[in-house]
Design a protein around this motif. Structure first.
Motif, PDB file in Angstrom:
ATOM      1  N   ILE A  65      73.042  67.178  41.389  1.00 54.13           N
ATOM      2  CA  ILE A  65      74.050  66.166  41.084  1.00 54.13           C
ATOM      3  C   ILE A  65      74.469  66.160  39.608  1.00 54.13           C
ATOM      4  CG2 ILE A  65      74.490  63.682  41.075  1.00 54.13           C
ATOM      5  CD1 ILE A  65      72.798  63.546  43.650  1.00 54.13           C
ATOM      6  N   PRO A  66      73.551  66.065  38.643  1.00 54.37           N
ATOM      7  CA  PRO A  66      73.998  65.983  37.246  1.00 54.37           C
ATOM      8  C   PRO A  66      74.399  67.328  36.655  1.00 54.37           C
ATOM      9  CG  PRO A  66      71.613  65.875  37.335  1.00 54.37           C
ATOM     10  CD  PRO A  66      72.114  65.910  38.763  1.00 54.37           C
ATOM     11  N   HIS A  67      75.233  67.283  35.637  1.00 50.71           N
ATOM     12  CA  HIS A  67      75.626  68.459  34.847  1.00 50.71           C
ATOM     13  C   HIS A  67      76.344  69.531  35.667  1.00 50.71           C
ATOM     14  CE1 HIS A  67      73.110  66.530  31.934  1.00 50.71           C
ATOM     15  NE2 HIS A  67      72.049  66.671  32.697  1.00 50.71           N
ATOM     16  N   ARG A  68      77.102  69.123  36.662  1.00 52.01           N
ATOM     17  CA  ARG A  68      77.889  70.079  37.446  1.00 52.01           C
ATOM     18  C   ARG A  68      79.311  70.091  36.921  1.00 52.01           C
ATOM     19  NH1 ARG A  68      75.993  70.954  42.746  1.00 52.01           N
ATOM     20  NH2 ARG A  68      77.542  72.611  42.818  1.00 52.01           N
ATOM     21  N   LYS A  69      79.898  71.272  36.738  1.00 52.60           N
ATOM     22  CA  LYS A  69      81.265  71.374  36.255  1.00 52.60           C
ATOM     23  C   LYS A  69      82.230  71.128  37.410  1.00 52.60           C
ATOM     24  CE  LYS A  69      84.465  73.996  33.510  1.00 52.60           C
ATOM     25  NZ  LYS A  69      84.661  75.152  32.664  1.00 52.60           N
ATOM     26  N   VAL A  70      83.129  70.158  37.215  1.00 49.47           N
ATOM     27  CA  VAL A  70      84.140  69.808  38.212  1.00 49.47           C
ATOM     28  C   VAL A  70      85.502  70.156  37.622  1.00 49.47           C
ATOM     29  CG1 VAL A  70      85.153  67.954  39.579  1.00 49.47           C
ATOM     30  CG2 VAL A  70      82.716  67.910  39.049  1.00 49.47           C
ATOM     31  N   VAL A  71      86.309  70.884  38.384  1.00 51.90           N
ATOM     32  CA  VAL A  71      87.640  71.290  37.932  1.00 51.90           C
ATOM     33  C   VAL A  71      88.677  70.706  38.887  1.00 51.90           C
ATOM     34  CG1 VAL A  71      89.131  73.235  37.347  1.00 51.90           C
ATOM     35  CG2 VAL A  71      86.659  73.445  37.047  1.00 51.90           C
ATOM     36  N   VAL A  72      89.717  70.061  38.340  1.00 53.07           N
ATOM     37  CA  VAL A  72      90.795  69.478  39.136  1.00 53.07           C
ATOM     38  C   VAL A  72      91.989  70.424  39.100  1.00 53.07           C
ATOM     39  CG1 VAL A  72      92.389  67.536  39.377  1.00 53.07           C
ATOM     40  CG2 VAL A  72      90.030  67.133  38.667  1.00 53.07           C
ATOM     41  N   PHE A  73      92.568  70.688  40.280  1.00 46.92           N
ATOM     42  CA  PHE A  73      93.711  71.578  40.412  1.00 46.92           C
ATOM     43  C   PHE A  73      94.880  70.851  41.062  1.00 46.92           C
ATOM     44  CE2 PHE A  73      90.215  74.594  40.259  1.00 46.92           C
ATOM     45  CZ  PHE A  73      90.722  75.597  39.454  1.00 46.92           C
ATOM     46  N   LYS A  74      96.091  71.272  40.695  1.00 44.46           N
ATOM     47  CA  LYS A  74      97.315  70.805  41.347  1.00 44.46           C
ATOM     48  C   LYS A  74      97.774  71.928  42.270  1.00 44.46           C
ATOM     49  CE  LYS A  74     101.734  70.545  39.580  1.00 44.46           C
ATOM     50  NZ  LYS A  74     102.751  70.033  38.640  1.00 44.46           N
ATOM     51  N   LYS A  75      97.999  71.590  43.550  1.00 47.62           N
ATOM     52  CA  LYS A  75      98.468  72.596  44.508  1.00 47.62           C
ATOM     53  C   LYS A  75      99.911  72.959  44.216  1.00 47.62           C
ATOM     54  CE  LYS A  75      95.798  72.504  48.570  1.00 47.62           C
ATOM     55  NZ  LYS A  75      95.927  72.756  49.957  1.00 47.62           N
ATOM     56  N   ARG A  76     100.212  74.247  44.278  1.00 45.22           N
ATOM     57  CA  ARG A  76     101.585  74.716  44.116  1.00 45.22           C
ATOM     58  C   ARG A  76     101.676  76.101  44.730  1.00 45.22           C
ATOM     59  NH1 ARG A  76     102.140  75.976  37.646  1.00 45.22           N
ATOM     60  NH2 ARG A  76     100.715  77.723  37.638  1.00 45.22           N
ATOM     61  N   PRO A  77     102.894  76.586  45.008  1.00 44.97           N
ATOM     62  CA  PRO A  77     103.021  77.933  45.575  1.00 44.97           C
ATOM     63  C   PRO A  77     102.421  78.954  44.602  1.00 44.97           C
ATOM     64  CG  PRO A  77     105.097  76.749  45.720  1.00 44.97           C
ATOM     65  CD  PRO A  77     104.178  75.910  44.884  1.00 44.97           C
ATOM     66  N   GLY A  78     101.739  79.921  45.145  1.00 47.76           N
ATOM     67  CA  GLY A  78     101.065  80.898  44.292  1.00 47.76           C
ATOM     68  C   GLY A  78      99.730  80.335  43.830  1.00 47.76           C
ATOM     69  N   ALA A  79      99.373  80.638  42.602  1.00 49.08           N
ATOM     70  CA  ALA A  79      98.104  80.154  42.053  1.00 49.08           C
ATOM     71  C   ALA A  79      98.198  78.669  41.722  1.00 49.08           C
ATOM     72  CB  ALA A  79      97.738  80.953  40.808  1.00 49.08           C
TER      73      ALA A  79
END
Length: 132
Positions: free
Chosen positions: A62-76
């Protein structure tokens, strides 16, 4: 007879050593989950933010985990930001939106984390949410 006894003992020794090596090589993989929510800017909090929680049945995942937020879009998909979870698993990514922001879909990923040689916390992807 003596050769058969020596061969049998050698076979037993090989199997015992192989069994110890096989049990030492066992890797435990622990399930992880991540949630995502959106809080718009308010008078008290002028910055909008994505926030959530990392969850797991294994406390060390649970602690010290890297969380990355992404926005969906065509392609990457576009990376919006990242944070590390605290001891309770909570994380947040602040985000400033323009006055004419349109709604888009966002999700969070928590990456795989190796605790040590024999214990791994699995990667997790949140549900997708819609926010400006």
């Amino acid at each position: 007879m003596k050769k058969l006894l020596v061969a049998s003992l050698a076979l037993v020794a090989c199997l015992a050593i192989g069994g110890v090596a096989a049990s030492a090589a066992t890797v435990h993989r622990y399930h992880s989950a991540v949630t995502i929510h959106y809080s718009p800017a308010t008078t008290y909090s002028p910055t909008a933010r994505f926030h959530g929680k990392v969850k797991s049945g294994h406390a060390r995942c649970i602690p010290h985990r890297k969380v990355v937020v992404f926005k969906k879009r065509p392609g990457a998909d576009k990376k919006i930001g990242s944070d590390f979870s605290n001891a309770a698993g909570r994380w947040r990514v602040n985000r400033t939106f323009g006055p004419y922001a349109q709604a888009h879909k966002y999700y969070a990923i928590v990456r795989r984390h190796r605790l040590n040689q024999h214990h791994i916390c699995k990667r997790a992807v949140s549900a997708t949410i819609t926010a400006p």
